[in-house]
Motif scaffolding. Structure first.
Motif, PDB file in Angstrom:
ATOM      1  N   LEU A 193       0.826  -1.207   0.000  1.00 25.67           N
ATOM      2  CA  LEU A 193       0.000   0.000   0.000  1.00 25.67           C
ATOM      3  C   LEU A 193       0.863   1.262   0.000  1.00 25.67           C
ATOM      4  O   LEU A 193       0.563   2.224  -0.710  1.00 25.67           O
ATOM      5  N   GLU A 194       1.954   1.240   0.749  1.00 25.96           N
ATOM      6  CA  GLU A 194       2.847   2.406   0.770  1.00 25.96           C
ATOM      7  C   GLU A 194       3.414   2.658  -0.619  1.00 25.96           C
ATOM      8  O   GLU A 194       3.460   3.805  -1.075  1.00 25.96           O
ATOM      9  N   GLU A 195       3.845   1.624  -1.307  1.00 29.75           N
ATOM     10  CA  GLU A 195       4.402   1.773  -2.661  1.00 29.75           C
ATOM     11  C   GLU A 195       3.345   2.329  -3.614  1.00 29.75           C
ATOM     12  O   GLU A 195       3.621   3.229  -4.411  1.00 29.75           O
ATOM     13  N   GLU A 196       2.127   1.795  -3.531  1.00 31.71           N
ATOM     14  CA  GLU A 196       1.037   2.278  -4.389  1.00 31.71           C
ATOM     15  C   GLU A 196       0.745   3.763  -4.104  1.00 31.71           C
ATOM     16  O   GLU A 196       0.610   4.560  -5.032  1.00 31.71           O
ATOM     17  N   GLU A 197       0.665   4.114  -2.824  1.00 30.82           N
ATOM     18  CA  GLU A 197       0.397   5.506  -2.465  1.00 30.82           C
ATOM     19  C   GLU A 197       1.537   6.421  -2.916  1.00 30.82           C
ATOM     20  O   GLU A 197       1.294   7.528  -3.405  1.00 30.82           O
ATOM     21  N   TYR A 198       2.759   5.969  -2.756  1.00 33.98           N
ATOM     22  CA  TYR A 198       3.907   6.765  -3.182  1.00 33.98           C
ATOM     23  C   TYR A 198       3.833   7.054  -4.681  1.00 33.98           C
ATOM     24  O   TYR A 198       4.008   8.198  -5.109  1.00 33.98           O
ATOM     25  N   GLN A 199       3.558   6.031  -5.481  1.00 35.44           N
ATOM     26  CA  GLN A 199       3.460   6.226  -6.927  1.00 35.44           C
ATOM     27  C   GLN A 199       2.301   7.161  -7.273  1.00 35.44           C
ATOM     28  O   GLN A 199       2.432   8.030  -8.145  1.00 35.44           O
ATOM     29  N   ASN A 200       1.175   7.034  -6.582  1.00 40.05           N
ATOM     30  CA  ASN A 200       0.027   7.908  -6.826  1.00 40.05           C
ATOM     31  C   ASN A 200       0.332   9.367  -6.470  1.00 40.05           C
ATOM     32  O   ASN A 200      -0.024  10.278  -7.215  1.00 40.05           O
ATOM     33  N   ILE A 201       0.981   9.580  -5.345  1.00 40.90           N
ATOM     34  CA  ILE A 201       1.271  10.964  -4.934  1.00 40.90           C
ATOM     35  C   ILE A 201       2.289  11.585  -5.888  1.00 40.90           C
ATOM     36  O   ILE A 201       2.179  12.759  -6.236  1.00 40.90           O
ATOM     37  N   LEU A 202       3.267  10.798  -6.346  1.00 38.02           N
ATOM     38  CA  LEU A 202       4.219  11.322  -7.339  1.00 38.02           C
ATOM     39  C   LEU A 202       3.494  11.742  -8.611  1.00 38.02           C
ATOM     40  O   LEU A 202       3.769  12.814  -9.169  1.00 38.02           O
ATOM     41  N   LYS A 203       2.572  10.910  -9.079  1.00 40.15           N
ATOM     42  CA  LYS A 203       1.812  11.249 -10.289  1.00 40.15           C
ATOM     43  C   LYS A 203       0.995  12.513 -10.065  1.00 40.15           C
ATOM     44  O   LYS A 203       0.977  13.401 -10.917  1.00 40.15           O
ATOM     45  N   GLU A 204       0.326  12.598  -8.916  1.00 40.28           N
ATOM     46  CA  GLU A 204      -0.464  13.793  -8.632  1.00 40.28           C
ATOM     47  C   GLU A 204       0.423  15.043  -8.597  1.00 40.28           C
ATOM     48  O   GLU A 204       0.058  16.079  -9.147  1.00 40.28           O
ATOM     49  N   ILE A 205       1.569  14.931  -7.957  1.00 44.31           N
ATOM     50  CA  ILE A 205       2.481  16.077  -7.868  1.00 44.31           C
ATOM     51  C   ILE A 205       2.976  16.469  -9.250  1.00 44.31           C
ATOM     52  O   ILE A 205       3.027  17.653  -9.593  1.00 44.31           O
ATOM     53  N   ASP A 206       3.339  15.469 -10.050  1.00 44.41           N
ATOM     54  CA  ASP A 206       3.849  15.766 -11.396  1.00 44.41           C
ATOM     55  C   ASP A 206       2.782  16.389 -12.299  1.00 44.41           C
ATOM     56  O   ASP A 206       3.108  17.085 -13.251  1.00 44.41           O
ATOM     57  N   ASP A 207       1.512  16.142 -12.004  1.00 43.43           N
ATOM     58  CA  ASP A 207       0.416  16.670 -12.819  1.00 43.43           C
ATOM     59  C   ASP A 207      -0.121  18.020 -12.326  1.00 43.43           C
ATOM     60  O   ASP A 207      -1.051  18.567 -12.932  1.00 43.43           O
ATOM     61  N   LEU A 208       0.448  18.555 -11.258  1.00 42.70           N
ATOM     62  CA  LEU A 208      -0.050  19.816 -10.716  1.00 42.70           C
ATOM     63  C   LEU A 208       0.202  20.983 -11.663  1.00 42.70           C
ATOM     64  O   LEU A 208       1.226  21.021 -12.353  1.00 42.70           O
ATOM     65  N   GLU A 209      -0.727  21.919 -11.673  1.00 44.87           N
ATOM     66  CA  GLU A 209      -0.529  23.172 -12.394  1.00 44.87           C
ATOM     67  C   GLU A 209       0.156  24.139 -11.431  1.00 44.87           C
ATOM     68  O   GLU A 209      -0.386  24.459 -10.369  1.00 44.87           O
ATOM     69  N   LEU A 210       1.356  24.565 -11.790  1.00 43.24           N
ATOM     70  CA  LEU A 210       2.166  25.397 -10.906  1.00 43.24           C
ATOM     71  C   LEU A 210       2.141  26.860 -11.327  1.00 43.24           C
ATOM     72  O   LEU A 210       1.913  27.178 -12.492  1.00 43.24           O
ATOM     73  N   LEU A 211       2.408  27.729 -10.358  1.00 42.27           N
ATOM     74  CA  LEU A 211       2.526  29.157 -10.640  1.00 42.27           C
ATOM     75  C   LEU A 211       3.816  29.420 -11.402  1.00 42.27           C
ATOM     76  O   LEU A 211       4.802  28.673 -11.272  1.00 42.27           O
ATOM     77  N   ASP A 212       3.836  30.486 -12.181  1.00 42.18           N
ATOM     78  CA  ASP A 212       5.016  30.871 -12.954  1.00 42.18           C
ATOM     79  C   ASP A 212       6.129  31.313 -12.009  1.00 42.18           C
ATOM     80  O   ASP A 212       5.933  32.179 -11.162  1.00 42.18           O
ATOM     81  N   ASP A 213       7.299  30.697 -12.162  1.00 45.92           N
ATOM     82  CA  ASP A 213       8.459  31.035 -11.326  1.00 45.92           C
ATOM     83  C   ASP A 213       8.863  32.507 -11.405  1.00 45.92           C
ATOM     84  O   ASP A 213       9.537  33.005 -10.519  1.00 45.92           O
ATOM     85  N   ASN A 214       8.475  33.193 -12.457  1.00 46.75           N
ATOM     86  CA  ASN A 214       8.861  34.594 -12.628  1.00 46.75           C
ATOM     87  C   ASN A 214       7.970  35.559 -11.841  1.00 46.75           C
ATOM     88  O   ASN A 214       8.222  36.752 -11.817  1.00 46.75           O
ATOM     89  N   GLY A 215       6.932  35.024 -11.179  1.00 42.72           N
ATOM     90  CA  GLY A 215       5.989  35.871 -10.466  1.00 42.72           C
ATOM     91  C   GLY A 215       6.429  36.190  -9.044  1.00 42.72           C
ATOM     92  O   GLY A 215       7.471  35.744  -8.562  1.00 42.72           O
ATOM     93  N   THR A 216       5.600  36.985  -8.377  1.00 43.45           N
ATOM     94  CA  THR A 216       5.809  37.332  -6.982  1.00 43.45           C
ATOM     95  C   THR A 216       4.499  37.140  -6.225  1.00 43.45           C
ATOM     96  O   THR A 216       3.439  36.987  -6.842  1.00 43.45           O
ATOM     97  N   ILE A 217       4.599  37.176  -4.909  1.00 40.30           N
ATOM     98  CA  ILE A 217       3.427  37.017  -4.055  1.00 40.30           C
ATOM     99  C   ILE A 217       3.651  37.827  -2.782  1.00 40.30           C
ATOM    100  O   ILE A 217       4.771  37.857  -2.267  1.00 40.30           O
ATOM    101  N   PRO A 218       2.609  38.479  -2.290  1.00 37.72           N
ATOM    102  CA  PRO A 218       2.771  39.179  -1.008  1.00 37.72           C
ATOM    103  C   PRO A 218       2.878  38.155   0.124  1.00 37.72           C
ATOM    104  O   PRO A 218       2.160  37.152   0.135  1.00 37.72           O
ATOM    105  N   LEU A 219       3.758  38.402   1.060  1.00 36.85           N
ATOM    106  CA  LEU A 219       3.951  37.480   2.172  1.00 36.85           C
ATOM    107  C   LEU A 219       2.676  37.339   2.999  1.00 36.85           C
ATOM    108  O   LEU A 219       2.379  36.263   3.509  1.00 36.85           O
ATOM    109  N   ASP A 220       1.891  38.382   3.122  1.00 38.00           N
ATOM    110  CA  ASP A 220       0.686  38.350   3.955  1.00 38.00           C
ATOM    111  C   ASP A 220      -0.563  37.854   3.231  1.00 38.00           C
ATOM    112  O   ASP A 220      -1.676  38.075   3.704  1.00 38.00           O
ATOM    113  N   THR A 221      -0.417  37.164   2.127  1.00 43.20           N
ATOM    114  CA  THR A 221      -1.573  36.666   1.382  1.00 43.20           C
ATOM    115  C   THR A 221      -2.402  35.686   2.212  1.00 43.20           C
ATOM    116  O   THR A 221      -1.878  34.988   3.084  1.00 43.20           O
TER     117      THR A 221
END
Length: 159
Positions: free
Chosen positions: A91-119
């Motif tokens: 089960l740990e191996e299955e969950e690990y592979q699933n979480i890796l896939k989910e992480i790899d499929d995430l839509e990420l913010l553009d690295d060139n952007g900024t964010i206010p610390l108090d958001t």
């Protein structure tokens, strides 16, 4: 007084998440039990590195050598404590592979952007390195409050 500090999304000293839910259900992988979803490349790197550190930590249980996630589950999660060790390992191996896939499929913010610390739109943690350990410290009041509530929610889920 409001903090007007702005941080760069590519700053390796911060981990930034949105509040959400993973697509899969998880019993063992603590990353999957959290509602913190990474939104930057550096945060994804940090999450994957943390998972690898836990998985690379080995323990002897019965006649097998297992990784840290398996040991955490055996000691902390009543939902898996009555399972056979081989089933927990699988089960740990299955969950690990699933979480890796989910992480790899995430839509990420553009690295060139900024964010206010108090958001209050994103959770922001300041990463501090002490010896070989990286500590994530809530960087604003919104994150501190979420962090406190999230720990309680996870503890309750494991009871």
């Amino acid at each position: 007084m409001e903090n007007k500090e702005i941080i760069n999304l590519d700053d390796i000293n911060y981990a930034i998440y949105k509040i959400g839910d993973w697509s899969n259900q998880y019993e063992i992988n603590q990353i999957g039990l959290s509602r913190e979803i990474p939104v930057t490349k550096n945060t994804v790197f940090h999450v994957k590195f943390s998972m690898e550190e836990i998985r690379n930590t080995k323990f002897d249980v019965s006649d097998k050598t297992v990784n840290g996630f398996v040991v955490f589950a055996i000691h902390l999660n009543p939902n898996v404590q009555n399972m056979e060790l081989d089933d927990i390992i699988s089960l740990e191996e299955e969950e690990y592979q699933n979480i890796l896939k989910e992480i790899d499929d995430l839509e990420l913010l553009d690295d060139n952007g900024t964010i206010p610390l108090d958001t209050e739109e994103y959770l922001i943690y300041k990463l501090e390195k002490e010896c070989h350990v990286t500590t994530s410290i809530p960087a604003n009041e919104f994150t501190k409050e979420f962090y406190k509530n999230e720990l309680k929610r996870i503890e309750d889920a494991l009871d």
